[in-house]
Write an enzyme that holds these catalytic residues in place. Structure first.
Site, PDB file in Angstrom:
ATOM      1  N   CYS A  81       0.794  -1.252  -0.134  1.00 57.07           N
ATOM      2  CA  CYS A  81       0.164   0.124   0.024  1.00 57.07           C
ATOM      3  C   CYS A  81       0.763   1.198   0.002  1.00 57.07           C
ATOM      4  O   CYS A  81       1.981   1.255   0.486  1.00 57.07           O
ATOM      5  CB  CYS A  81      -0.970   0.150   1.231  1.00 57.07           C
ATOM      6  SG  CYS A  81      -1.956  -1.330   1.171  1.00 57.07           S
ATOM      7  N   CYS A 162      -3.907  -0.188  -3.048  1.00 60.11           N
ATOM      8  CA  CYS A 162      -4.457   0.444  -1.854  1.00 60.11           C
ATOM      9  C   CYS A 162      -3.802   1.513  -1.409  1.00 60.11           C
ATOM     10  O   CYS A 162      -2.586   1.812  -1.663  1.00 60.11           O
ATOM     11  CB  CYS A 162      -4.232  -0.853  -0.837  1.00 60.11           C
ATOM     12  SG  CYS A 162      -2.513  -1.654  -0.887  1.00 60.11           S
TER      13      CYS A 162
END
Ligand code: N1C
Length: 256
Positions: A81, A162
């Protein structure tokens, strides 16, 4: 968490013409795992088997992207992420950049992307052979072996997107958000607002010339993403990115 990603571009790649595709792929797979401890759950033999079943014995113009589902499901890959970097028409500068610093990861810095990057492969109907030459080109037919692979791998990469996501687009061409690109046709469509916080476009320009963030194609991009996602765009001169490539000690956040 630090995932121990080491950029593996520096590893010498073997010459596919003198070796079988299988050896090339298993060697690249093993080299990647050696350099990226986080991917040690992968089994290169299993990856090869899942890969070959996608196209061996098939018409090389008739391999749908779903043919690579077993491959994608075989690979164990942790999402990273806030560091995922997408791109379109900026392949060279993006990889010059990611090779030098660990702030961002492209699909080619993941196991499947690293293995297949630069390779050409296909099969033939009613044959169990694999070929690395004489395969259909990128635009020769829609469902060609190689293009369907990149479509499927890109879909998986985008599904995993993400946090804060970055996309490097080309400000020196008429349509930086090209409607026929993998970025537009596959990746943007699979971005999920529930997992992502923002999309930041880095528009790479030649000395403040060319397209700007007001470009109509970038407005199309903004319209396509979920309104819950923050969107921002910044035009960055190529020279500034080049400076960051030549001075890898510059903080990542200072590159644009
Ligand atoms: O069609 P594109 O760009 O928009 O595709 C780029 C987009 C990236 O964000 C990647 O995640 O799709 C993914 N991707 C690759 O990772 C990749 N590696 C090598 C797409 N294509 C990839 N290639 C080759 O680049 C591919 O074989 C084809 O020739 C180009 C597509 O690049 P593009 O049109 O600049």
């Amino acid at each position: 968490i630090y995932l121990g990603v080491v950029h593996s571009h520096v590893l010498s790649s073997s010459s596919p013409s003198s070796e079988s595709l299988k050896k090339t792929i298993i060697d690249k797979c093993e080299a990647f795992i050696q350099n990226n401890k986080s991917s040690s759950a992968n089994n290169c033999q299993k990856i090869w088997s899942a890969f070959e079943q996608a196209f061996v014995g098939r018409d090389p113009c008739n391999v749908p992207m779903e043919a690579y589902d077993p491959l994608i499901h075989t690979v164990v890959q942790d999402p990273v992420c806030n560091r995922m970097l997408f791109w379109s028409k900026t392949k060279k500068i993006v990889h010059d950049f990611t090779e030098k610093r660990d702030c961002f990861l492209t699909l080619e810095d993941t196991l499947v992307g690293f293995i297949m990057n630069g390779l050409t492969w296909c099969g033939k109907e009613e044959s169990n052979e694999t070929f690395t030459t004489g395969c259909p080109g990128w635009t020769d037919c829609v469902n060609n072996t190689v293009r369907s692979f990149w479509n499927r791998a890109s879909a998986a990469f985008a599904d995993a997107a993400c946090g804060d996501v970055t996309a490097m687009l080309n400000g020196s061409i008429a349509t930086p958000f090209s409607p026929t690109s993998i970025f537009a046709t596959i990746e943007v469509k699979r971005f999920k607002a529930a997992k992502m916080k923002s999309l930041s476009v880095v528009l790479v320009t030649k000395e403040n010339k060319g397209t700007t963030c007001d470009d109509p194609s970038l407005q199309d991009l903004q319209k396509e993403i979920d309104p819950k996602l923050k969107y921002n765009c910044k035009a960055v001169p190529e020279s500034k990115i080049q400076d960051c490539i030549s001075h890898p000690d510059t903080a990542c956040g200072a590159c644009w």
